[in-house]
Design an enzyme around this catalytic site. Structure first.
Site, mmCIF file in Angstrom:
data_model
loop_
_atom_site.group_PDB
_atom_site.id
_atom_site.type_symbol
_atom_site.label_atom_id
_atom_site.label_comp_id
_atom_site.label_asym_id
_atom_site.label_seq_id
_atom_site.Cartn_x
_atom_site.Cartn_y
_atom_site.Cartn_z
ATOM 1 N N THR A 138 57.744 -83.074 -10.196
ATOM 2 C CA THR A 138 57.511 -84.482 -9.875
ATOM 3 C C THR A 138 57.407 -84.657 -8.382
ATOM 4 O O THR A 138 58.210 -84.099 -7.638
ATOM 5 C CB THR A 138 58.625 -85.399 -10.413
ATOM 6 O OG1 THR A 138 58.428 -86.728 -9.912
ATOM 7 C CG2 THR A 138 59.999 -84.929 -9.989
ATOM 8 N N ASP A 140 58.077 -87.355 -7.095
ATOM 9 C CA ASP A 140 59.125 -88.340 -6.797
ATOM 10 C C ASP A 140 60.462 -87.703 -6.431
ATOM 11 O O ASP A 140 61.343 -88.375 -5.902
ATOM 12 C CB ASP A 140 59.337 -89.266 -8.003
ATOM 13 C CG ASP A 140 58.057 -89.956 -8.438
ATOM 14 O OD1 ASP A 140 57.210 -90.236 -7.564
ATOM 15 O OD2 ASP A 140 57.887 -90.194 -9.647
ATOM 16 N N GLY A 183 57.179 -93.121 -6.094
ATOM 17 C CA GLY A 183 58.587 -92.773 -6.183
ATOM 18 C C GLY A 183 59.284 -93.324 -7.410
ATOM 19 O O GLY A 183 60.409 -92.944 -7.708
ATOM 20 N N HIS A 284 47.562 -92.731 -5.873
ATOM 21 C CA HIS A 284 47.361 -91.377 -6.393
ATOM 22 C C HIS A 284 46.867 -90.381 -5.354
ATOM 23 O O HIS A 284 46.796 -89.175 -5.641
ATOM 24 C CB HIS A 284 46.399 -91.420 -7.583
ATOM 25 C CG HIS A 284 47.037 -91.979 -8.821
ATOM 26 N ND1 HIS A 284 47.224 -93.328 -8.995
ATOM 27 C CD2 HIS A 284 47.570 -91.374 -9.907
ATOM 28 C CE1 HIS A 284 47.832 -93.538 -10.160
ATOM 29 N NE2 HIS A 284 48.053 -92.370 -10.719
ATOM 30 N N ARG A 287 49.226 -87.605 -4.987
ATOM 31 C CA ARG A 287 49.282 -86.570 -6.025
ATOM 32 C C ARG A 287 48.215 -85.490 -5.831
ATOM 33 O O ARG A 287 48.306 -84.414 -6.404
ATOM 34 C CB ARG A 287 49.049 -87.191 -7.409
ATOM 35 C CG ARG A 287 50.176 -88.045 -7.918
ATOM 36 C CD ARG A 287 49.944 -88.338 -9.391
ATOM 37 N NE ARG A 287 50.999 -89.142 -9.970
ATOM 38 C CZ ARG A 287 52.161 -88.679 -10.379
ATOM 39 N NH1 ARG A 287 52.425 -87.388 -10.253
ATOM 40 N NH2 ARG A 287 53.055 -89.481 -10.906
#
Length: 359
Positions: A138, A140, A183, A284, A287
């Site tokens: 993740t 996050d 997050g 995004h 990511r």
């Protein structure tokens, strides 16, 4: 030592830089230990039909470590333990079909790479007797039991670069710029990127904010002759006595989608300060792209450790980073929990010492 001859590997949940590095490490480590790897496409959905699984060798993972995304594909699976699927053999309970196909494919273990939702599903399959090793993923960084997850460092590096760029336009136009980062319910990205990027205020879910404190901080900067400010806001931040900002409410099988807090904070700050204020949502972009060297190394260590646990027969576990070591944690101790920023976090205290306000 386990005598497993074939394993499956899958990726689930949101994508994160470093997924391909884990896949590469799993496949190469397995191959070097005489274990065949079967790549399962699109998370647990890939175990519904034979056609969605493919043999992977070191040749198949050549050059993928530097790539973002996942060569196996990923989806945010709902709850497979309450779903019915249509297969080539008729309707079946999703979970039953996954277990059945696991055995039909001759798998001795399954390496599941995913976040909290995917690992929770993996834990349920483990309780049904499927030999599983989890790999936490993740951006996050909110998975309990591991100091870092791969993808987090890359997300922070990107957010920091974005904040650096926004500093120049904020200063040139004497504006306040609010930067919204990902997050979910944890403020790790906001805290790290905010400190690294020299933010003046950082709003995180762990500390419900009061905008009057933020305004006071920004007015102090004006007195010093710094007529611009950067405010970093985690998507899960919310005002004291208020609610989360949502793009979409939770529905059956899908979690709520957070977002919009940056725009709200910007609008309110402009009204309270009289300063031109803009909001930027990184979304995004955090990511995507190639993983940092730190994430490549961490992901590689995770993948190699996962195969080590398979060989040792230590199932129902998750690999974890406990500096400087990679260790195993029981999935039962990890799932259903969220690692949030503690009030005594050294970085949080450092930020406050620098005069950064958290509202």
């Amino acid at each position: 030592m386990s005598s497993i001859a074939r394993i499956g590997v899958l990726t689930g949940g949101g994508d994160a830089p470093g997924l391909n590095a884990v896949i590469r490490a799993v496949v190469k480590s397995a191959y070097n230990n005489g274990i065949e790897s079967l790549g399962v496409e699109d998370s647990f959905d890939g175990l519904l039909e034979h056609s969605r699984c493919r043999t992977m060798t070191p040749k198949d993972v050549r050059g993928i470590m530097r790539l973002g995304g996942t060569v196996l594909g990923t989806i945010n699976t709902g709850n497979p333990f309450s779903g019915i699927v249509e297969t080539s053999e008729g309707q079946r309970a999703y979970a039953d079909r996954v277990v059945e196909m696991f055995h039909r494919l001759g798998l001795g273990a399954l390496v599941v790479i995913g976040g909290d939702g995917t690992l929770a599903i993996a834990h349920q399959f483990a309780e049904r007797g499927v030999p599983i090793v989890g790999v936490p993923k993740t951006i996050d960084n909110d998975i309990v039991g591991t100091t870092n997850c791969f993808g987090f460092d890359t997300a922070v590096a990107f957010a920091t670069d974005a904040i650096d760029r926004l500093h120049t336009t904020a200063e040139a136009h004497r504006r306040i710029i609010v930067v919204e980062v990902m997050g979910r319910y944890a403020g790790w990205i906001a805290l790290h990127a905010g400190v690294a990027g020299g933010a003046d205020a950082i709003l995180i879910p762990e500390i419900p904010f009061r905008l009057d404190a933020v305004v006071e901080r920004l007015r102090e900067r004006d007195k010093w002759g710094a007529h611009f400010s950067i405010v970093v806001v985690a998507e899960g931040a919310f005002p004291a006595g208020g609610r989360l900002s949502l793009i979409e409410e939770a529905t059956a099988g899908h979690v709520e989608r957070l977002g919009g807090v940056g725009a709200r904070v910007a609008q309110q700050l402009q009204a309270l300060t009289g300063k031109e204020t803009r909001s930027v949502v990184l979304g995004h972009l955090q990511r995507g792209g190639a993983p940092t060297s730190f994430d490549r190394v961490l992901a590689t260590r995770f993948g190699a450790k996962a195969i080590d646990l398979v060989r040792q027969g230590e199932f129902g576990t998750m690999v974890a980073f406990d500096p400087p070591d990679i260790i195993a944690r029981p999935l039962a101790e990890v799932v259903g929990k969220t690692k949030t920023v503690p009030p005594d976090s050294d970085l949080l205290l450092t930020a406050k010492a620098l005069g950064i306000t958290f509202g």
